[in-house]
Design a protein around this motif. Structure first.
Motif, PDB file in Angstrom:
ATOM      1  N   ILE A 126       0.858  -1.192   0.000  1.00 33.27           N
ATOM      2  CA  ILE A 126       0.000   0.000   0.000  1.00 33.27           C
ATOM      3  C   ILE A 126       0.891   1.238   0.000  1.00 33.27           C
ATOM      4  O   ILE A 126       1.959   1.252   0.620  1.00 33.27           O
ATOM      5  CB  ILE A 126      -0.956  -0.027   1.200  1.00 33.27           C
ATOM      6  N   TYR A 128       0.955   5.489   0.567  1.00 31.30           N
ATOM      7  CA  TYR A 128       0.206   6.611   1.139  1.00 31.30           C
ATOM      8  C   TYR A 128       0.919   7.913   0.843  1.00 31.30           C
ATOM      9  O   TYR A 128       2.108   8.081   1.141  1.00 31.30           O
ATOM     10  CB  TYR A 128       0.037   6.465   2.654  1.00 31.30           C
ATOM     11  N   ALA A 135      -4.469   7.082  -0.496  1.00 26.20           N
ATOM     12  CA  ALA A 135      -3.820   5.776  -0.477  1.00 26.20           C
ATOM     13  C   ALA A 135      -4.039   5.056  -1.798  1.00 26.20           C
ATOM     14  O   ALA A 135      -5.059   5.261  -2.480  1.00 26.20           O
ATOM     15  CB  ALA A 135      -4.349   4.927   0.677  1.00 26.20           C
ATOM     16  N   LEU A 137      -3.194   1.075  -3.917  1.00 27.27           N
ATOM     17  CA  LEU A 137      -2.624  -0.265  -3.942  1.00 27.27           C
ATOM     18  C   LEU A 137      -1.539  -0.252  -4.999  1.00 27.27           C
ATOM     19  O   LEU A 137      -1.796   0.044  -6.171  1.00 27.27           O
ATOM     20  CB  LEU A 137      -3.684  -1.311  -4.287  1.00 27.27           C
ATOM     21  N   THR A 189      -1.035  -5.572   2.955  1.00 28.76           N
ATOM     22  CA  THR A 189      -1.195  -4.828   4.199  1.00 28.76           C
ATOM     23  C   THR A 189       0.006  -4.967   5.140  1.00 28.76           C
ATOM     24  O   THR A 189       0.001  -4.402   6.233  1.00 28.76           O
ATOM     25  CB  THR A 189      -2.469  -5.261   4.947  1.00 28.76           C
ATOM     26  N   VAL A 192       3.310  -0.198   4.245  1.00 29.42           N
ATOM     27  CA  VAL A 192       2.802   1.044   3.654  1.00 29.42           C
ATOM     28  C   VAL A 192       3.998   1.911   3.262  1.00 29.42           C
ATOM     29  O   VAL A 192       4.785   2.340   4.121  1.00 29.42           O
ATOM     30  CB  VAL A 192       1.878   1.820   4.605  1.00 29.42           C
ATOM     31  N   VAL A 224      -5.555   4.148   6.227  1.00 27.59           N
ATOM     32  CA  VAL A 224      -4.109   4.044   5.991  1.00 27.59           C
ATOM     33  C   VAL A 224      -3.386   5.249   6.588  1.00 27.59           C
ATOM     34  O   VAL A 224      -2.314   5.113   7.195  1.00 27.59           O
ATOM     35  CB  VAL A 224      -3.814   3.924   4.490  1.00 27.59           C
ATOM     36  N   LEU A 250      -9.601  -4.472  -1.501  1.00 29.16           N
ATOM     37  CA  LEU A 250      -8.336  -4.247  -2.206  1.00 29.16           C
ATOM     38  C   LEU A 250      -8.414  -4.849  -3.613  1.00 29.16           C
ATOM     39  O   LEU A 250      -8.636  -6.050  -3.771  1.00 29.16           O
ATOM     40  CB  LEU A 250      -7.178  -4.868  -1.426  1.00 29.16           C
TER      41      LEU A 250
END
Length: 260
Positions: A126, A128, A135, A137, A189, A192, A224, A250
């Motif tokens: 992920i 950010y 955020a 993917l 997950t 990040v 996130v 997701l």
């Protein structure tokens, strides 16, 4: 590969410079890991008192601070220094500005054992963007900043980071791939990747990353973003990102545009 039941020491390798707010979060993520046998090797400038004070405040004997003279050293040189001073059989990148799930080390090590490979990288993570509060993917690729690898095997093969200040990690992972050491793990997950505005790579690099990724909803972006709130608990952030509503949404696979 290690015998069943053994838990080898994993050295988490962190290069930092005058960013104690970011480093404190990285240390909290390290301390929250469920994998027990670990150390955090932090390389920082000898004159960087803010970093030294940040490390000292945690009073954690698993943190191995390496205060060095950085004059003339590239980021690749510093990563090699951390690699050489690490004590673990295994090593992983632990950048100071990103966020790590408490399960990161445990799951990547489990994937290393089950795959019988010497390196495991996340194929999805992920992203950010703090400035935008958004955020994403990340695209399907081997994310070099997420690598966990067999340090002993890599050193024996003579694989090192090139003396570069940018893309040194990309070239390092290419060497792992060329030696057929790498295995992809789909578990977004766990990691990040934080676009802070002060990252090593230029803005154009992150424009490409955002464009190739898939934007997440505003609600997901808020969840996130909580990873990077001051004094945020990695355990709390992990729990929110493990919620069924988050993980089900997701978009790992996009519609195909052609037939085989």
């Amino acid at each position: 590969m290690h015998e069943q039941g053994e838990q080898p020491l994993i050295s988490c390798l962190c290069i930092t410079r005058r960013r104690p707010q970011h480093l404190a979060r990285a240390i909290r993520c390290f301390q929250s890991q469920t994998y027990a046998n670990r150390e955090l090797v932090i390389v920082h400038p000898a004159a960087d008192e803010a970093t030294a004070d940040c490390i000292a405040a945690f009073a954690d004997e698993r943190i191995k601070a390496q205060a060095v003279d950085l004059q003339g050293a590239s980021l690749g040189d510093l990563r090699n220094l951390a690699l050489e001073r690490a004590g673990g059989n295994l090593a992983c990148v632990w950048d100071d500005d990103d966020w790590y799930s408490p399960e990161r080390l445990a799951r990547q090590y489990a994937a290393m054992r089950s795959s019988n490979k010497q390196a495991v990288l996340l194929a999805r993570l992920i992203i950010y963007d703090t400035a935008a509060g958004k955020a994403y993917l990340g695209a399907d690729r081997l994310w070099e900043n997420s690598v966990l690898f067999d340090r002993d095997a890599v050193l024996a093969l003579g694989i090192r980071y090139p003396a570069l200040n940018r893309h040194e990690d990309y070239e390092f992972v290419n060497l792992l791939i060329q030696h057929n050491l790498a295995y992809p793990l789909y578990d977004a997950t766990l990691y990040v990747y934080h676009i802070t505005g002060g990252n090593t790579c230029d803005p154009g690099h992150f424009d490409i990353i955002r464009r190739r990724g898939t934007a997440l909803s505003d609600d997901h972006s808020v969840i996130v973003g909580r990873c990077f709130a001051p004094d945020a608990s990695p355990l709390d952030a992990h729990a929110q990102m493990q919620h069924d509503a988050f993980t089900r949404a997701l978009p790992y696979v996009v519609p195909r545009t052609f037939r085989l």
